[in-house]
Design a protein around this motif. Structure first.
Motif, PDB file in Angstrom:
ATOM      1  N   SER A  86       0.830  -1.202  -0.006  1.00  0.00           N
ATOM      2  CA  SER A  86      -0.109   0.003   0.206  1.00  0.00           C
ATOM      3  C   SER A  86       0.912   1.342  -0.045  1.00  0.00           C
ATOM      4  O   SER A  86       2.101   1.317   0.403  1.00  0.00           O
ATOM      5  CB  SER A  86      -0.775  -0.044   1.134  1.00  0.00           C
ATOM      6  N   ALA A  87       0.396   2.325  -0.578  1.00  0.00           N
ATOM      7  CA  ALA A  87       1.334   3.623  -0.445  1.00  0.00           C
ATOM      8  C   ALA A  87       0.365   4.791  -0.582  1.00  0.00           C
ATOM      9  O   ALA A  87      -1.163   4.820  -0.879  1.00  0.00           O
ATOM     10  CB  ALA A  87       1.944   3.499  -1.863  1.00  0.00           C
ATOM     11  N   SER A  88       0.930   5.899  -0.113  1.00  0.00           N
ATOM     12  CA  SER A  88       0.136   7.232  -0.270  1.00  0.00           C
ATOM     13  C   SER A  88       1.354   8.203  -0.716  1.00  0.00           C
ATOM     14  O   SER A  88       2.303   7.837  -1.353  1.00  0.00           O
ATOM     15  CB  SER A  88      -0.098   7.704   1.189  1.00  0.00           C
ATOM     16  N   ARG A  89       0.666   9.440  -0.998  1.00  0.00           N
ATOM     17  CA  ARG A  89       1.583  10.523  -1.732  1.00  0.00           C
ATOM     18  C   ARG A  89       2.908  10.803  -0.851  1.00  0.00           C
ATOM     19  O   ARG A  89       3.545  11.435  -1.339  1.00  0.00           O
ATOM     20  CB  ARG A  89       0.665  11.838  -1.953  1.00  0.00           C
ATOM     21  N   SER A  90       2.978  10.592   0.456  1.00  0.00           N
ATOM     22  CA  SER A  90       3.870  10.778   1.412  1.00  0.00           C
ATOM     23  C   SER A  90       4.116   9.484   2.414  1.00  0.00           C
ATOM     24  O   SER A  90       3.021   9.096   2.431  1.00  0.00           O
ATOM     25  CB  SER A  90       3.986  12.072   1.921  1.00  0.00           C
ATOM     26  N   LEU A  91       5.190   9.510   3.027  1.00  0.00           N
ATOM     27  CA  LEU A  91       5.346   8.646   3.964  1.00  0.00           C
ATOM     28  C   LEU A  91       4.420   9.250   5.396  1.00  0.00           C
ATOM     29  O   LEU A  91       4.148   7.883   5.848  1.00  0.00           O
ATOM     30  CB  LEU A  91       6.797   8.433   4.346  1.00  0.00           C
ATOM     31  N   GLU A  92       4.439  10.448   5.414  1.00  0.00           N
ATOM     32  CA  GLU A  92       3.742  10.833   6.469  1.00  0.00           C
ATOM     33  C   GLU A  92       2.250  10.395   6.539  1.00  0.00           C
ATOM     34  O   GLU A  92       1.717   9.928   7.268  1.00  0.00           O
ATOM     35  CB  GLU A  92       3.993  12.547   6.473  1.00  0.00           C
ATOM     36  N   ALA A  93       1.943  10.544   5.065  1.00  0.00           N
ATOM     37  CA  ALA A  93       0.242  10.180   4.891  1.00  0.00           C
ATOM     38  C   ALA A  93       0.040   8.599   5.213  1.00  0.00           C
ATOM     39  O   ALA A  93      -1.018   8.332   5.835  1.00  0.00           O
ATOM     40  CB  ALA A  93      -0.081  10.514   3.763  1.00  0.00           C
ATOM     41  N   HIS A  94       1.000   8.025   4.676  1.00  0.00           N
ATOM     42  CA  HIS A  94       0.860   6.379   4.919  1.00  0.00           C
ATOM     43  C   HIS A  94       1.036   6.173   6.247  1.00  0.00           C
ATOM     44  O   HIS A  94      -0.045   5.273   6.790  1.00  0.00           O
ATOM     45  CB  HIS A  94       2.169   5.841   4.127  1.00  0.00           C
ATOM     46  N   SER A  95       1.998   6.486   6.939  1.00  0.00           N
ATOM     47  CA  SER A  95       2.200   6.397   8.564  1.00  0.00           C
ATOM     48  C   SER A  95       0.914   6.744   9.266  1.00  0.00           C
ATOM     49  O   SER A  95       0.577   5.936  10.135  1.00  0.00           O
ATOM     50  CB  SER A  95       3.503   6.869   9.032  1.00  0.00           C
ATOM     51  N   ALA A  96       0.413   8.023   8.943  1.00  0.00           N
ATOM     52  CA  ALA A  96      -0.682   8.254   9.955  1.00  0.00           C
ATOM     53  C   ALA A  96      -1.977   7.304   9.625  1.00  0.00           C
ATOM     54  O   ALA A  96      -2.692   7.132  10.715  1.00  0.00           O
ATOM     55  CB  ALA A  96      -1.235   9.783   9.326  1.00  0.00           C
ATOM     56  N   ALA A  97      -2.124   6.936   8.411  1.00  0.00           N
ATOM     57  CA  ALA A  97      -3.299   6.199   7.997  1.00  0.00           C
ATOM     58  C   ALA A  97      -3.059   4.772   8.628  1.00  0.00           C
ATOM     59  O   ALA A  97      -4.026   4.332   9.437  1.00  0.00           O
ATOM     60  CB  ALA A  97      -3.322   5.890   6.617  1.00  0.00           C
ATOM     61  N   VAL A  98      -1.793   4.308   8.807  1.00  0.00           N
ATOM     62  CA  VAL A  98      -1.683   3.019   9.360  1.00  0.00           C
ATOM     63  C   VAL A  98      -1.815   3.122  10.913  1.00  0.00           C
ATOM     64  O   VAL A  98      -2.186   2.304  11.665  1.00  0.00           O
ATOM     65  CB  VAL A  98      -0.134   2.480   9.083  1.00  0.00           C
TER      66      VAL A  98
END
Length: 160
Positions: A86-98
């Protein structure tokens, strides 16, 4: 099971590489955005499988993955998210969602940890997708498995 937004919308058709990887697996084009469970054809297809556990991966961890994972929880499933699929536009967005999913009770996993779990299940041990993933992504482990298999076969032949 694979789902995607409608081909004529910004989510567009699936990437050619993904289509190649899934082969004959049908793609459910959903009319609902973000939470796939809001699309009745997707929800019915998942229910028809009769499983208790879901593993979700996809594009936009903070969008479709998050909303669908939360939708799965609301439907009563035990939900796992393959965080490295899975991925998002940024590592920050990905981490916050996780982090948000973990707080809701969703279990983060990696594709390799799933492959290892499936290896222990006789139904999936020699599944073509799993057998293809290992040599493509962990060649040293695949070579080790082939060496072990060859040694077992040699032992059987010499024992006869």
């Amino acid at each position: 099971m694979v789902t995607n937004g409608q081909s004529g919308k910004p989510s567009g058709p699936l990437y050619p590489g993904l289509l190649e990887a899934i082969g004959d697996e049908p793609v459910i084009e959903r009319t609902a955005d973000f939470n796939s469970f809001l699309d009745e054809s997707f929800a019915e297809a998942v229910r028809a499988e009769g499983r208790q556990n879901l593993v979700i991966g996809g594009i936009a961890t903070d969008g479709c993955v998050l909303r669908t994972a939360l939708g799965g929880l609301r439907e009563g499933y035990r939900v796992h998210v393959a965080v490295d699929a899975s991925a998002s536009r940024s590592l920050e967005a990905h981490s916050a969602a996780v982090q948000r999913m973990v707080q809701a009770g969703i279990v983060p996993v990696t594709w390799f940890s799933l492959a290892a779990e499936f290896q222990l299940d006789r139904e999936f041990h020699d599944a073509p997708h799993r057998m293809r993933l290992m040599p493509e992504n962990v060649p040293a482990m695949a070579m080790s498995a082939r060496s072990f298999g060859n040694a077992v076969e040699l032992g059987k032949r010499t024992a006869v």
